[in-house]
Write a protein that holds these residues in place. Sequence first.
Motif, PDB file in Angstrom:
ATOM      1  N   THR A   1       0.833  -1.210   0.000  1.00 39.45           N
ATOM      2  CA  THR A   1       0.000   0.000   0.000  1.00 39.45           C
ATOM      3  C   THR A   1       0.865   1.257   0.000  1.00 39.45           C
ATOM      4  OG1 THR A   1      -1.752  -1.169   1.204  1.00 39.45           O
ATOM      5  CG2 THR A   1      -1.821   1.234   1.218  1.00 39.45           C
ATOM      6  N   ILE A   2       1.849   1.276   0.882  1.00 39.32           N
ATOM      7  CA  ILE A   2       2.749   2.448   0.970  1.00 39.32           C
ATOM      8  C   ILE A   2       3.520   2.619  -0.338  1.00 39.32           C
ATOM      9  CG2 ILE A   2       4.753   3.411   2.151  1.00 39.32           C
ATOM     10  CD1 ILE A   2       3.776   1.995   4.695  1.00 39.32           C
ATOM     11  N   ARG A   3       4.054   1.510  -0.842  1.00 33.08           N
ATOM     12  CA  ARG A   3       4.810   1.578  -2.095  1.00 33.08           C
ATOM     13  C   ARG A   3       3.935   2.033  -3.256  1.00 33.08           C
ATOM     14  NH1 ARG A   3       6.518  -3.594  -5.457  1.00 33.08           N
ATOM     15  NH2 ARG A   3       4.323  -3.256  -5.955  1.00 33.08           N
ATOM     16  N   GLY A   4       2.693   1.543  -3.300  1.00 31.22           N
ATOM     17  CA  GLY A   4       1.786   1.924  -4.383  1.00 31.22           C
ATOM     18  C   GLY A   4       1.448   3.400  -4.357  1.00 31.22           C
ATOM     19  N   LEU A   5       1.229   3.947  -3.157  1.00 29.93           N
ATOM     20  CA  LEU A   5       0.915   5.376  -3.052  1.00 29.93           C
ATOM     21  C   LEU A   5       2.110   6.235  -3.452  1.00 29.93           C
ATOM     22  CD1 LEU A   5      -1.139   5.366   0.286  1.00 29.93           C
ATOM     23  CD2 LEU A   5      -2.016   5.587  -2.058  1.00 29.93           C
TER      24      LEU A   5
END
Length: 449
Positions: free
Chosen positions: A64-68
């Motif tokens: 999630t963090i990487r995608g954002l």
Amino acid sequence: MERSTGSNMQIQGQRTQSTAIVKVQQEPSIKIEPTVGGQLLRKLFQIIFFVQLFLVSILVIVLTIRGLIYAGSTDRFHPKKWYPPLLVSTASAGIVSFIWQSITFHCPSKAIKAVFWFTPLLTCAVGVLHILIGSPLSLAAGTIAILSGVIQSLYACWVNSRFDYASKILTVSTSAPPYNTTTFVIVSIITCLVYSSFSVTGIGGATATGTSLDIAFIVVILLSFLWSMQVIKNMLYVTISRIRYMNFACGVDINTRAAFHDTVKHLVGSVCIGSAIVPVIGTIRGSARAINLVAGDNDEFLFSCADCYSGFASTLITYGNRWGFVHVGVYNKGFIQASADTWEMFKRVELISLIDSDLTGVFCFLSGVAVGSICGIVGGTWELIIHKGYATEVSIYAFLIGYFMCRIALAWQQASVSAYYVSYAENPQSLRFDATIPVRIEQLHRFQV
């Protein structure tokens, strides 16, 4: 969730008569001690389940963090176009599932007829949506959905004579639901909403980059999601089936919280085992029955193969069936042993043909398909309008979430039916049962003659 004043008075009378027993039931009442091997197997599955849940949670957070971060530096992924349709579909799944289980409780006859006639239409609608999307994956999914809808409609025509019995058994088994059932269902749905939304964020993060490794991550998250949702459903199933069994068999009312406490404390390992086994065996047995219908007795070779496969499926169902969850909750048996014992008991009292023809399990399955289709249409249509490239995957994810959300909402009713069958099989002469099952058995015998 009571149907009438008369039933209220009857339930109150039963509770008054069994007050002394209820006090005992407030404490954990699990008595049968499993073997050392059984305990190790339960503990192993319990550890595997929680470890995978922990590891997948870390994976979801990282993705999630990487995608954002990735979305902020490229135009390839648009979180504002990917997340809202899926999260709205998830919320819709919770709302529709709760409403549907309430409708099923109050109007079982109408609910059964509605599901069998409208689910094929909803499934075909999902298929049309995927064909409109037009990608190779969506065309394949659309074709499968339309074929499935046609098969469902033919099946509904074939089994419509069983609707009345399905309505009766559902009515009699859920006539006096445990206290706090509504609260229990709401908490389960909210838990699933939170967990589904959490899983969706991780899938979105993996979609942002879309490498081969990210595809593998999505598969891992989905497998974990499927197993976890099965475990949540079956935790509810074991808890309610134990309460209803004690009421049917002994006239005892167990506190819902105490029963759930026992399930969490003693039975998580067995539930994890059953949650992994039952879907696989159920799929094999369902396919075997379908192959038998197609094969008939015209082609000797095809019939022989179908008969062999059917025998294999019949052997498997002995050691992994949903009725075993009743004995898991009541007697603290291992899931495989509980399944074997309940199936052997059904054979002994000649209930196999009855439970095979019972439609309540199919009803719950089709209800899940219907809610999943509604959610898939909501998410897929939204994405088709704002970002066609996301429509296929969002529709599929929304369908899975809606399906499992509905199955969890209906778990208490399916558990009540299972508890009714198991308690009846243990003591068919009990005055606590009406003529619903004996009359149906007599009808089946007449049809066979």
